[in-house]
Design an enzyme around this catalytic site. Structure first.
Site: not given
Ligand code: 5GP
Length: 182
Positions: A164, A48-49, A158, A104-105, A136, A108
């Site tokens: 959210d 959703k982000g 964040v 994508e939002d 990040k 990470d």
């Molecule tokens: P990844 O798979 O790259 O670790 O994470 C990606 C997803 O994790 C993002 O689309 C998001 O939904 C969530 N996410 C990663 N970092 C944050 C953050 O700082 N805040 C929030 N609310 N969600 C995050």
């Protein structure tokens, strides 16, 4: 870290103010318009982000476009990545021979976007690129190319601008952050 008591959730502090967000999004749209001039694009919003970021950026596109929505599971109420990716809403339209851009939002660990890109690549699009509002770099656990990037940030957790925490803060007009341990 799971949050047990609602009262313990602090108000987010400002990380990226609205004006800075909007001007960077205009720059991104300019770059994408330049690269895709004369082509027809399928723009995919990762739910959703990304929904607010997606809405703001696609309204600045000047090429013909269709929009699709892909739901993936989030962290739930946790502040760390589980590394698990679950599709909660799939795309039923064929992507074969389409020019696809994924929005994508946050990247990470990179595991979510990497999984999404691999599964979309299997649908044989003519081209496939990614655009993330935030990255990040210190948290990456996999090699991943983000073709269009809004901002590099630190390890902050964040919220806001569609993103959210436990269902809250999506409506903030800026990107805020919540300190760990709260
Ligand atoms: P990844 O798979 O790259 O670790 O994470 C990606 C997803 O994790 C993002 O689309 C998001 O939904 C969530 N996410 C990663 N970092 C944050 C953050 O700082 N805040 C929030 N609310 N969600 C995050």
């Amino acid at each position: 870290m799971p949050i047990s008591n609602e009262k313990e959730i602090q108000q987010p502090k400002i990380l990226i103010p609205e004006i800075k967000l909007q001007s960077r999004i205009t720059e991104l749209a300019y770059e994408i318009n330049h690269d895709y001039r004369g082509r027809e694009v399928t723009a995919i919003c990762i739910l959703k982000g990304s929904f607010i970021f997606f809405s703001d950026v696609i309204r600045q596109f000047e090429f013909p476009m269709t929009c699709e929505f892909l739901g993936v599971s989030s962290y739930g109420n946790k502040m760390v990545s589980s590394g698990e990716v679950k599709i909660t809403l799939d795309i039923n339209e064929p992507l074969e021979n389409r020019h696809v851009i994924v929005f994508e939002d946050i990247v990470d660990t990179g595991l979510t976007l990497s999984y999404i890109m691999n599964s979309l690549r299997a649908r044989k699009p003519a081209s496939l690129k990614s655009c993330s509002l935030l990255l990040k770099p210190e948290c990456l656990k996999t090699e991943i190319d983000v073709d269009y990037l809004g901002f590099k940030i630190g390890k902050e957790f964040v919220v806001g601008y569609g993103i959210d925490f436990a269902g809250k803060f999506r409506g903030l007009r800026h990107i805020g952050y919540i300190e760990h341990g709260h």
